[in-house]
Design a protein around this motif. Sequence first.
Motif, PDB file in Angstrom:
ATOM      1  N   UNK A   1     -46.403 -16.676  63.382  1.00 25.25           N
ATOM      2  CA  UNK A   1     -46.381 -17.673  63.950  1.00 25.25           C
ATOM      3  C   UNK A   1     -45.256 -17.877  64.488  1.00 25.25           C
ATOM      4  N   UNK A   2     -44.893 -18.974  65.672  1.00 28.96           N
ATOM      5  CA  UNK A   2     -43.859 -18.630  66.160  1.00 28.96           C
ATOM      6  C   UNK A   2     -44.335 -18.424  67.373  1.00 28.96           C
ATOM      7  N   UNK A   3     -43.381 -17.874  68.160  1.00 29.36           N
ATOM      8  CA  UNK A   3     -44.112 -18.099  70.124  1.00 29.36           C
ATOM      9  C   UNK A   3     -43.943 -16.654  70.941  1.00 29.36           C
ATOM     10  N   UNK A   4     -44.277 -16.604  71.719  1.00 25.73           N
ATOM     11  CA  UNK A   4     -43.890 -15.421  72.638  1.00 25.73           C
ATOM     12  C   UNK A   4     -42.092 -15.254  73.287  1.00 25.73           C
ATOM     13  N   UNK A   5     -41.201 -14.057  73.143  1.00 31.42           N
ATOM     14  CA  UNK A   5     -40.818 -13.995  73.076  1.00 31.42           C
ATOM     15  C   UNK A   5     -39.944 -14.399  74.739  1.00 31.42           C
ATOM     16  N   UNK A   6     -40.969 -13.757  74.871  1.00 30.11           N
ATOM     17  CA  UNK A   6     -40.628 -14.230  76.924  1.00 30.11           C
ATOM     18  C   UNK A   6     -41.950 -15.164  77.196  1.00 30.11           C
ATOM     19  N   UNK A   7     -41.257 -16.162  77.262  1.00 28.93           N
ATOM     20  CA  UNK A   7     -42.687 -17.477  77.714  1.00 28.93           C
ATOM     21  C   UNK A   7     -43.299 -16.845  78.991  1.00 28.93           C
TER      22      UNK A   7
ATOM     23  N   UNK B   1     -28.233 -24.322  73.441  1.00 28.36           N
ATOM     24  CA  UNK B   1     -28.362 -23.095  73.915  1.00 28.36           C
ATOM     25  C   UNK B   1     -29.121 -22.258  75.298  1.00 28.36           C
ATOM     26  N   UNK B   2     -28.172 -21.197  75.582  1.00 30.96           N
ATOM     27  CA  UNK B   2     -28.477 -20.792  76.891  1.00 30.96           C
ATOM     28  C   UNK B   2     -30.177 -19.708  76.699  1.00 30.96           C
ATOM     29  N   UNK B   3     -31.399 -20.793  77.117  1.00 24.03           N
ATOM     30  CA  UNK B   3     -32.479 -20.144  76.302  1.00 24.03           C
ATOM     31  C   UNK B   3     -32.902 -18.809  76.981  1.00 24.03           C
ATOM     32  N   UNK B   4     -33.422 -17.669  76.480  1.00 26.64           N
ATOM     33  CA  UNK B   4     -34.060 -16.658  77.223  1.00 26.64           C
ATOM     34  C   UNK B   4     -35.258 -17.012  77.488  1.00 26.64           C
ATOM     35  N   UNK B   5     -35.831 -17.615  75.509  1.00 28.16           N
ATOM     36  CA  UNK B   5     -37.098 -17.220  76.437  1.00 28.16           C
ATOM     37  C   UNK B   5     -38.418 -17.896  77.212  1.00 28.16           C
ATOM     38  N   UNK B   6     -37.637 -19.414  77.684  1.00 30.14           N
ATOM     39  CA  UNK B   6     -37.859 -20.038  78.307  1.00 30.14           C
ATOM     40  C   UNK B   6     -37.074 -20.284  80.484  1.00 30.14           C
ATOM     41  N   UNK B   7     -36.124 -18.766  80.682  1.00 29.30           N
ATOM     42  CA  UNK B   7     -36.110 -18.419  81.439  1.00 29.30           C
ATOM     43  C   UNK B   7     -34.567 -19.353  81.632  1.00 29.30           C
ATOM     44  N   UNK B   8     -34.015 -19.222  81.042  1.00 30.00           N
ATOM     45  CA  UNK B   8     -32.728 -20.927  80.993  1.00 30.00           C
ATOM     46  C   UNK B   8     -32.397 -21.267  82.679  1.00 30.00           C
ATOM     47  N   UNK B   9     -32.610 -22.021  83.626  1.00 30.68           N
ATOM     48  CA  UNK B   9     -31.881 -22.218  85.031  1.00 30.68           C
ATOM     49  C   UNK B   9     -30.687 -21.533  85.425  1.00 30.68           C
ATOM     50  N   UNK B  10     -29.482 -21.986  84.449  1.00 29.11           N
ATOM     51  CA  UNK B  10     -28.383 -21.025  83.604  1.00 29.11           C
ATOM     52  C   UNK B  10     -28.523 -19.360  84.353  1.00 29.11           C
ATOM     53  N   UNK B  11     -30.196 -19.051  83.645  1.00 32.24           N
ATOM     54  CA  UNK B  11     -29.916 -17.258  83.411  1.00 32.24           C
ATOM     55  C   UNK B  11     -30.843 -17.001  85.108  1.00 32.24           C
TER      56      UNK B  11
ATOM     57  N   UNK C   1     -45.132 -17.875  81.006  1.00 31.96           N
ATOM     58  CA  UNK C   1     -44.957 -19.398  82.103  1.00 31.96           C
ATOM     59  C   UNK C   1     -43.871 -19.934  82.313  1.00 31.96           C
ATOM     60  N   UNK C   2     -42.396 -19.587  81.951  1.00 36.14           N
ATOM     61  CA  UNK C   2     -40.948 -19.480  82.341  1.00 36.14           C
ATOM     62  C   UNK C   2     -41.090 -17.976  83.339  1.00 36.14           C
ATOM     63  N   UNK C   3     -41.467 -17.508  82.541  1.00 38.95           N
ATOM     64  CA  UNK C   3     -40.813 -16.145  83.720  1.00 38.95           C
ATOM     65  C   UNK C   3     -41.518 -15.955  84.884  1.00 38.95           C
ATOM     66  N   UNK C   4     -42.614 -16.311  85.073  1.00 37.73           N
ATOM     67  CA  UNK C   4     -42.829 -16.335  86.328  1.00 37.73           C
ATOM     68  C   UNK C   4     -42.327 -16.413  87.375  1.00 37.73           C
ATOM     69  N   UNK C   5     -41.710 -17.197  87.214  1.00 41.55           N
ATOM     70  CA  UNK C   5     -41.195 -17.861  88.429  1.00 41.55           C
ATOM     71  C   UNK C   5     -40.377 -16.988  89.162  1.00 41.55           C
ATOM     72  N   UNK C   6     -40.246 -15.708  88.432  1.00 42.58           N
ATOM     73  CA  UNK C   6     -38.817 -14.836  89.295  1.00 42.58           C
ATOM     74  C   UNK C   6     -39.895 -13.332  89.521  1.00 42.58           C
TER      75      UNK C   6
END
Lengths: 259, 438
Positions: B244-250, B318-328, B252-257
Motif C-alpha cells: 500500500x502507499x505510494x511511490x516515495x518519489x512521485x 512538512x517539507x515534502x520530498x515525495x512531491x518535490x516540495x516547492x521549497x526544495x 508526476x512531481x519530480x518530472x518538473x526537475x
Amino acid sequence: MKAKVLLSLVLLCSAFAAPSARAEDNAAPQAPTGPAACEVPSYLLATESQLHKVADTIKDAKPLEILVIGSRSTTIPSSEDSSYPARLQAILKEKLPSEPVHVSVELQSKKTAEEAAAGFVKLMEAKRPTLVIWQTGTVDAIRSIDPDEFRGAVTDGVTALQNAGADVILMNLQYSPRTETMISVPPYLDNMRVVAQEHEIPLFDRFAIMRQWNDQGQFDLFNPSRGPELAKQVHDCLGRALAQFVVDAAHLGPAQQQN
Amino acid sequence: MTIADQVTGLPIAGTADAKSLDAKSSDAKSSDAKPVEAKALEAKPRAAAPAITLPVIGERELRLDLFRGLALWLIFIDHLPPNLLTWFTIRNYGFSDATEIFIFISGYTAAFVYGRAMLDSGVVIATARILRRVWQIYVAHVFLFTIFLAEISYVATSFENPLYTEEMGIMDFLKQPDVTIVQALLLRFRPVNMDVLPLYIVLMLALPLILWLMKWKPDLTLGLSVALYAVTWQFDLYFSAYPNGFWAFNPLAWQLLFVFGAWCALGGARRMSRILASPVTMWISIAYLAAAFYVTLTWYVPQLSHFMPKRIEQWMYPIDKTDLDVLRFTHFLALAALTVRFLPRDWPGLKSPLLRPLILCGQHSLEIFCLGVFLAFAGHFILAEVSGGPGMHALISLCGILIMWAMAWVISWYKQVADKSGSKTKNAVGNADLAGGG
C-alpha cells in the motif's frame, strides 16, 4: 543460511573481507558491566508544551492515572515488568512519593494510527486517565501508510484524547538500525512532530534518544542477541527518560516532588 | 566572461545537409568530434532556425560530471546509517539534497544526447535508443532488488532481538514471495533506498514525448511540465505502490526537475544567462540559501526554534520530498544559480587530479549508482555483523567511496580499450555514458 553464504561471498568480492565475528555475538549478549548509564542530553527532553492537567492533579494531591497506548514495542516479550511503562511507574513513584501513580497499558498490536484511534473514545470512557502517552508510527511505517493519512489519523487521535479530558504525550518510533534499510522512518517522525507542534503537546522523541544511546556507545542496538537483557536495559532507560520528561513537562518543581 | 559563454556551446542546424555530418558526429567519440564542429558551422547559414539549439559535441561538460559524481557519493553516504561523513552531505544544510542534483543533471544529459539523436536520426530511432537505455536501467534495478532480497532474508532468519519484535513485521512480505516478486518487477514494490531507479525509468520512458514536444516548442513543454506539477499538487495525484502507499518519489512531481534539466540543455540555459548573471539573482539565491540553512539548523539545535515564528513553521512544514516540495525545488535552483555563476565552465580545477575521482564517477553514473546502492546494503550488513562504532561507520563510508572510484576507473579504462578496437567497426552508438544517469 544460504543467503548468508551468498552475501558473504558477494561481500568478499567487493573487497570487504567481512569477518565472521557473528559467532561470538550469538554466544552471549554482551551485557555491559554495571548499571547502564541512561544519560540523555537535556535538549532531547526539552519541550515547550505543558501538561496542565497532570500539574493540577499533583497539586491537588489526587492520584495520577497514566495510560500508555502502544504497540508491541511498548513491551518486552515475556518480561512485562521490565518494559518501559512498568519502569515509568516505578520511577515516578520514587520521584513523587506522596502521590499514588498508576500506569496502565493498552496494547494495540499491529494496528495503524488510524485503527488505534478508532477505539479511543471507548477506551477513554473506560479508563479516564489524566495523562495518555500515545506511542505510534511503527506499524504505519512498516505498512508504508501515506504520511498525509498518517498525520490525519494522529491528529484525529490526539483530538479524541484531548476531548476526553486528558493531557497527551506523543511517543515516536524506536531507533532500529537493523531495519533501517527496510523501513522508511523519517516521514512518520516528521509528521508526528508536526502534529505535536500543532496541538502544542509534548513529543517524547524516542527515536532520537535511542539513536543518541547507540551513537554514544551506551547501547549496541545493532546487536542481534536473542536474550532479553539489552531490551530490559533499554526499556529501563526509556522509562527513566520518560518519567523525567513527564515531570519536566508538568513543571513539577522539587517542592512537589518531595512533598 | 558571461554566463552565456559558460552554459552553452554553438547551435546546431537541423537541415538535411547538416544531418549527414551530425550522424557521423553522434557516432564518433568526443575526442574526434572537433572537426565536425567546423562543418556544422558552415552548414549553419543555410539552415532555418530550429526551435531548439544544442551545444556542439566537443569537450565534455565536466561540471555536469563533477556534480553528478558528487551527487552519487552523497546519495551513497545518505543511504548509510548516519555517521561522521553524513555531516558533509548537503541535506544537512538546506532543503534539497543529492537527489535533486541527480535528477536535474540526468534530465540535462539525457536531453543533450537523445535530443541530438532525435534531430539527427529522427523520432523513431531516438525513441528506440531511449527504450534501450530504459531497459538497462530496469535490469539494474531488478539486480539490486535481488541483492536486497538476499539481505533481508538473511536478516529475517538471523535477527531475534526482543527489543525489535515489532519492527520485524517488515519481513512479513517474505511469506508471499510470489506476489512480492511480481510486484517488484512491476516496480510497485520497492524497498527503502531503491526509489530513484524506478523514478528514473518512468522519466526516461516519458523522454521521447518530452523531446518531441521540446523540438516543437520548448517553452510550452516546460509550461506543461509546470502545469502537471501544479495539478499533481492540487489533486494529490500519485503512483500507488505495493502493498500500500505510494511511490516515495512521485514521478508526476519530480518530472518538473527532469524537464527543466532537459529545457536547460536544449537552449534554455543560454536564454536564462542574463537572469543568471544578474546580481539580483545572486543575492536572492544567497538570502534564500541562508534562510534555508537557518531552518535546517533548527532541526539539529532545537533551542533555535524559539526564534522561528510559529506561523511560518506551520506554513512550511512538512517539507515534502515525495512531491518535490516547492521549497526544495527553489532551493535547488538557488544552488544551481550560484554554482553556474561561481564555477565557470573552463575552471582549471575541473582538470585537477583531486576532482578526477568525482568526475570519473559522474561519467559512469548508472553503474556507480547501482554500486552505491549495493555498497550501502553491504555497509549495513557489515555494521550489523561486526557491530561497528562511529569509527567503523566512517571507515565503511570511505571504503565505499574508494570502491566507487576504483570501479569508475576500471570502467573508463575498459571503455577506452574497447573503443580503440571498436572504432574500426564504428559500432559505438552514441555516447551512452554521457546520457547515463541511473
